[in-house]
Design a protein around this motif. Structure first.
Motif, PDB file in Angstrom:
ATOM      1  N   PHE A 115       0.802  -1.217   0.000  1.00  0.00           N
ATOM      2  CA  PHE A 115       0.000   0.000   0.000  1.00  0.00           C
ATOM      3  C   PHE A 115       0.841   1.277   0.000  1.00  0.00           C
ATOM      4  CE2 PHE A 115      -2.648  -3.198   2.103  1.00  0.00           C
ATOM      5  CZ  PHE A 115      -3.841  -3.071   1.399  1.00  0.00           C
ATOM      6  N   LYS A 116       0.318   2.275  -0.733  1.00  0.00           N
ATOM      7  CA  LYS A 116       0.680   3.664  -0.512  1.00  0.00           C
ATOM      8  C   LYS A 116      -0.372   4.232   0.438  1.00  0.00           C
ATOM      9  CE  LYS A 116       2.610   4.537  -5.133  1.00  0.00           C
ATOM     10  NZ  LYS A 116       2.459   5.363  -6.376  1.00  0.00           N
ATOM     11  N   VAL A 117       0.033   5.011   1.414  1.00  0.00           N
ATOM     12  CA  VAL A 117      -0.883   5.449   2.468  1.00  0.00           C
ATOM     13  C   VAL A 117      -0.748   6.948   2.680  1.00  0.00           C
ATOM     14  CG1 VAL A 117      -1.598   5.114   4.871  1.00  0.00           C
ATOM     15  CG2 VAL A 117      -0.602   3.201   3.593  1.00  0.00           C
ATOM     16  N   SER A 118      -1.901   7.613   2.839  1.00  0.00           N
ATOM     17  CA  SER A 118      -1.882   9.044   3.171  1.00  0.00           C
ATOM     18  C   SER A 118      -3.139   9.397   3.948  1.00  0.00           C
ATOM     19  CB  SER A 118      -1.785   9.901   1.899  1.00  0.00           C
ATOM     20  OG  SER A 118      -2.883   9.653   1.041  1.00  0.00           O
ATOM     21  N   TYR A 119      -3.072  10.508   4.672  1.00  0.00           N
ATOM     22  CA  TYR A 119      -4.234  11.087   5.346  1.00  0.00           C
ATOM     23  C   TYR A 119      -4.557  12.393   4.654  1.00  0.00           C
ATOM     24  CZ  TYR A 119      -3.386   7.625   8.987  1.00  0.00           C
ATOM     25  OH  TYR A 119      -3.222   6.445   9.663  1.00  0.00           O
ATOM     26  N   GLU A 120      -5.816  12.565   4.254  1.00  0.00           N
ATOM     27  CA  GLU A 120      -6.175  13.702   3.421  1.00  0.00           C
ATOM     28  C   GLU A 120      -7.502  14.315   3.856  1.00  0.00           C
ATOM     29  OE1 GLU A 120      -5.929  12.765  -0.760  1.00  0.00           O
ATOM     30  OE2 GLU A 120      -4.213  11.422  -0.484  1.00  0.00           O
ATOM     31  N   SER A 121      -7.737  15.572   3.432  1.00  0.00           N
ATOM     32  CA  SER A 121      -8.990  16.300   3.668  1.00  0.00           C
ATOM     33  C   SER A 121      -9.333  16.339   5.158  1.00  0.00           C
ATOM     34  CB  SER A 121     -10.150  15.675   2.871  1.00  0.00           C
ATOM     35  OG  SER A 121      -9.869  15.660   1.504  1.00  0.00           O
ATOM     36  N   VAL A 122      -8.321  16.518   5.980  1.00  0.00           N
ATOM     37  CA  VAL A 122      -8.496  16.503   7.430  1.00  0.00           C
ATOM     38  C   VAL A 122      -8.891  17.894   7.928  1.00  0.00           C
ATOM     39  CG1 VAL A 122      -7.349  16.094   9.644  1.00  0.00           C
ATOM     40  CG2 VAL A 122      -6.847  14.609   7.682  1.00  0.00           C
ATOM     41  N   GLY A 123      -9.862  17.963   8.827  1.00  0.00           N
ATOM     42  CA  GLY A 123     -10.246  19.254   9.401  1.00  0.00           C
ATOM     43  C   GLY A 123     -11.377  19.100  10.401  1.00  0.00           C
ATOM     44  N   LEU A 124     -11.644  20.176  11.121  1.00  0.00           N
ATOM     45  CA  LEU A 124     -12.731  20.193  12.084  1.00  0.00           C
ATOM     46  C   LEU A 124     -14.081  20.256  11.382  1.00  0.00           C
ATOM     47  CD1 LEU A 124     -11.267  22.756  14.636  1.00  0.00           C
ATOM     48  CD2 LEU A 124     -11.771  20.351  15.150  1.00  0.00           C
ATOM     49  N   VAL A 125     -15.071  19.615  11.960  1.00  0.00           N
ATOM     50  CA  VAL A 125     -16.439  19.783  11.498  1.00  0.00           C
ATOM     51  C   VAL A 125     -16.869  21.206  11.819  1.00  0.00           C
ATOM     52  CG1 VAL A 125     -18.828  19.010  11.775  1.00  0.00           C
ATOM     53  CG2 VAL A 125     -16.956  17.348  11.851  1.00  0.00           C
ATOM     54  N   PRO A 126     -17.412  21.972  10.854  1.00  0.00           N
ATOM     55  CA  PRO A 126     -17.810  23.356  11.120  1.00  0.00           C
ATOM     56  C   PRO A 126     -18.728  23.443  12.344  1.00  0.00           C
ATOM     57  CG  PRO A 126     -17.964  22.907   8.784  1.00  0.00           C
ATOM     58  CD  PRO A 126     -17.669  21.593   9.450  1.00  0.00           C
ATOM     59  N   GLY A 127     -18.447  24.425  13.198  1.00  0.00           N
ATOM     60  CA  GLY A 127     -19.256  24.615  14.395  1.00  0.00           C
ATOM     61  C   GLY A 127     -18.786  23.806  15.582  1.00  0.00           C
ATOM     62  N   THR A 128     -17.732  23.003  15.400  1.00  0.00           N
ATOM     63  CA  THR A 128     -17.192  22.229  16.516  1.00  0.00           C
ATOM     64  C   THR A 128     -15.753  22.655  16.783  1.00  0.00           C
ATOM     65  OG1 THR A 128     -16.215  20.386  15.270  1.00  0.00           O
ATOM     66  CG2 THR A 128     -18.586  20.296  15.706  1.00  0.00           C
ATOM     67  N   ILE A 129     -15.267  22.283  17.942  1.00  0.00           N
ATOM     68  CA  ILE A 129     -13.873  22.589  18.280  1.00  0.00           C
ATOM     69  C   ILE A 129     -13.062  21.329  18.551  1.00  0.00           C
ATOM     70  CG2 ILE A 129     -14.421  24.874  19.214  1.00  0.00           C
ATOM     71  CD1 ILE A 129     -14.271  23.623  22.028  1.00  0.00           C
ATOM     72  N   ASN A 130     -13.732  20.174  18.502  1.00  0.00           N
ATOM     73  CA  ASN A 130     -12.995  18.950  18.825  1.00  0.00           C
ATOM     74  C   ASN A 130     -13.375  17.725  17.983  1.00  0.00           C
ATOM     75  OD1 ASN A 130     -15.541  18.581  19.864  1.00  0.00           O
ATOM     76  ND2 ASN A 130     -14.854  17.670  21.792  1.00  0.00           N
ATOM     77  N   THR A 131     -14.208  17.913  16.938  1.00  0.00           N
ATOM     78  CA  THR A 131     -14.589  16.787  16.089  1.00  0.00           C
ATOM     79  C   THR A 131     -13.855  16.884  14.757  1.00  0.00           C
ATOM     80  OG1 THR A 131     -16.784  16.685  17.115  1.00  0.00           O
ATOM     81  CG2 THR A 131     -16.489  15.539  15.026  1.00  0.00           C
ATOM     82  N   ILE A 132     -12.992  15.916  14.501  1.00  0.00           N
ATOM     83  CA  ILE A 132     -12.128  15.924  13.320  1.00  0.00           C
ATOM     84  C   ILE A 132     -12.602  14.844  12.353  1.00  0.00           C
ATOM     85  CG2 ILE A 132      -9.779  15.582  12.465  1.00  0.00           C
ATOM     86  CD1 ILE A 132      -8.764  16.500  15.176  1.00  0.00           C
ATOM     87  N   ARG A 133     -12.697  15.226  11.084  1.00  0.00           N
ATOM     88  CA  ARG A 133     -13.025  14.283  10.028  1.00  0.00           C
ATOM     89  C   ARG A 133     -11.934  14.308   8.963  1.00  0.00           C
ATOM     90  NH1 ARG A 133     -19.531  15.410   8.937  1.00  0.00           N
ATOM     91  NH2 ARG A 133     -20.306  14.274  10.777  1.00  0.00           N
TER      92      ARG A 133
END
Length: 584
Positions: A493-511
């Motif tokens: 496998f080639k592996v990466s983490y992408e499109s990471v960020g907080l859910v709008p309106g939250t301060i601790n939920t990461i998607r």
């Protein structure tokens, strides 16, 4: 500055431009004019985002604008470091006088983009719905083709406030470790993609995660074991939506739906066939793959097949067709294993058993959307190069991931393609298998933050690529806390983490997405020169292709002489569990 009454949705619109930038519209430009009626000084702008800082830079200067067909432009009256704000308007047509929007001589920021970029999204311009202003936004194309109809003129938005200073997410990659050095809000496009994966595709986006894969318009011929039937009969034809007028209309697609039946075909004779056939009733979003497919038809090709086989009348397999669009499902087909016609020794295909266990349950497949002229023009995803599904278990989830290079060899070579645009054959190796798996993490500042662990469990592999130094544990961390861990247990496998960020309106939920990519099947150049008889001179001519030549650059009638192609497959599970580490 003059009166201001225009647009909207600054909702991080500058981020949205366009990541979508698969440019499916011919290269054209938006043109700003100093005066009304397209006169005076002018400024041309291609796809992108522009901030005007001075009069010389066209700030607060434009009074008319030309917008090419298929393009859209978002105009803002003000600009700051976060992008455009104040009133705004989205235009999808020429405007001879921006005064009609109270927008003449007041453009400070604009974004130019494709209104229908070609990978399943379209731009819906601002509108008033039930008395409420709805900002312009991206929507997925609807499966039934009943997409929103945009108004013929723009609509000025209420003023949008200046942006609160906000940093984008910054990822620092060091080998197998990815560190979030700055955590920002997930972009609007990333939000749409994440929701699409979670809602429509069982938590995964397949090979179209990075854009569409064009296949050209050429049909695929089928070889025959009957001397009376030629080897150049067109069996499989690529499909496009009837009203699709984009530049790229023939491409591989994702189908999601419910499994209604599975069978392992075992046919010797004129047209040997050993495919795994998975019959799928499409979900509503993907029903267009059935309803907009070729009509059900008893073809001349079928008549020829049956006549030469001793059947001179009737319409085999089409007798029950009281209407031409009565197909109930789409076939996903793949030859997992190839058995020579003379052996008649059939081994049960593993994929058949796995898919049979899914009858009555959801599944996703990816590959060319075609119709089979030898089978009543039935709609198919054929060959299906990816098949996946998700199951919940006691400890989390299991993602069943399967990537296959069709072993029938019917889609390997360009000399198997007829007429139309001959691009890379539909299943020519190597075939990639990209699986973007959506994840969500809630950070616990008061205690240990749970870790999402994804671990690979192999089922079957054949001719899978190996990546150097890839057998590692891949982690995504933030503030010295491990959020996500991927354990491959191999070097596939080639592996990466992408499109990471907080859910709008939250301060601790990461998607975000865990993106894993593998590759099956191989192509090898077996010669650099060969002698061929020149029909014109009746002499041998030496044909040369340097080692490392791309097969696409070799004339189709020489390709088999200089290259060897071997299929491959990789069937594996990704097991997701949630761990609560001590002291994390």
């Amino acid at each position: 500055m003059k009166r201001k009454h225009v647009v909207l949705f600054a909702f991080y619109f500058n981020l949205c431009t366009i990541i979508f930038s698969v440019d499916t519209v011919k290269a054209q430009e938006v043109v700003l004019y100093e005066n009304a009626n397209f006169t005076g000084k002018m400024k041309t702008l291609g796809i992108g985002t522009y901030r005007f800082n001075s009069y010389a830079d066209f700030n607060d200067m434009a009074s008319s604008i030309k917008v090419p067909q298929g393009f859209a432009v978002m105009l803002f009256e003000h600009a700051d470091e976060g992008g455009g704000y104040g009133v705004s308007v989205d235009l999808m047509e020429d405007c001879t006088d921006l005064l009609i929007y109270n927008f003449d001589d007041k453009i400070s920021y604009l974004t130019v983009f494709n209104a229908r970029p070609g990978n399943g999204f379209l731009w819906v311009r601002a509108a008033i719905t039930n008395g409420v202003f709805v900002a312009g936004h991206w929507e997925r194309e609807r499966a039934n083709g009943n997409n929103p109809v945009n108004a013929t003129t723009g609509l000025v938005s209420p003023p949008f406030p200046p942006h609160t200073p906000q940093i984008p997410t910054v990822l620092q990659v060091n080998g197998a470790q990815t560190v979030i050095t700055a955590l920002g809000v997930q972009s609007s496009l990333d939000q749409v993609m994440w929701e699409h994966a979670s809602t429509n595709q069982m938590g995964i986006i397949g090979n179209d995660y990075r854009g569409i894969d064009e296949i050209g318009s050429a049909a695929i011929e089928r070889g025959s074991n009957n001397i009376a039937i030629p080897d150049n009969l067109n069996f499989w034809y690529p499909q496009k939506r009837p009203n699709d007028r984009r530049d790229v209309v023939y491409y591989k697609r994702t189908l999601a739906g419910k499994v209604v039946g599975v069978k392992q075909v075992k046919i010797d004779g004129t047209f040997p066939d050993y495919d795994v056939n998975v019959d799928i009733e499409p979900a509503d979003k993907y029903r267009y793959l059935l309803t907009e497919s070729h009509s059900r038809e008893y073809t001349s090709l079928m008549s020829k097949q049956w006549h030469l086989s001793g059947h001179t009348s009737g319409q085999p397999d089409c007798d029950d067709a009281k209407s031409k669009n009565d197909f109930k499902h789409i076939e996903a087909e793949i030859a997992e294993t190839y058995w020579p016609q003379k052996s008649r020794k059939f081994s049960p295909a593993i994929l058949t058993g796995l898919c049979t266990a899914r009858v009555g349950q959801d599944i996703c497949v990816y590959g060319p959307w075609i119709y089979d002229a030898g089978h009543c023009c039935h709609a198919e995803i054929h060959p299906s190069e990816q098949i996946w599904w998700t199951e919940n278990n006691a400890t989390g989830k299991k993602y069943a991931c399967n990537v296959l290079c069709d072993a029938s060899k019917r889609f390997f070579w360009r000399d198997q393609m007829d007429d139309g645009t001959k691009l890379k054959p539909w299943a020519a190796p190597p075939v990639k298998g990209l699986f973007a798996i959506a994840f969500e993490i809630v950070i616990n500042d008061a205690g240990a933050t749970p870790i999402k662990k994804f671990e690979v469990s192999d089922i079957k592999k054949f001719n899978v690529a190996k990546y150097p130094d890839a057998d590692k544990v891949y982690e995504l961390t933030f503030q010295n806390k491990t959020l996500v861990s991927f354990v491959p247990h191999n070097d596939a496998f080639k592996v990466s983490y992408e499109s990471v960020g907080l859910v709008p309106g939250t301060i601790n939920t990461i998607r975000g997405f865990l993106v894993i990519e593998t590759s099956v099947g191989t192509i090898r150049q077996i010669a650099t020169s060969k002698y061929f008889l020149d029909p014109g001179s009746n002499k041998s001519v030496k044909i040369k292709f340097p080692m490392g030549t791309d097969p696409i650059n070799v004339p189709p009638h020489y390709e088999r002489k200089f290259f060897s192609k071997v299929s491959g497959n990789y069937l594996f599970n990704v097991i997701e569990t949630t761990l609560t580490p001590i002291g994390n």
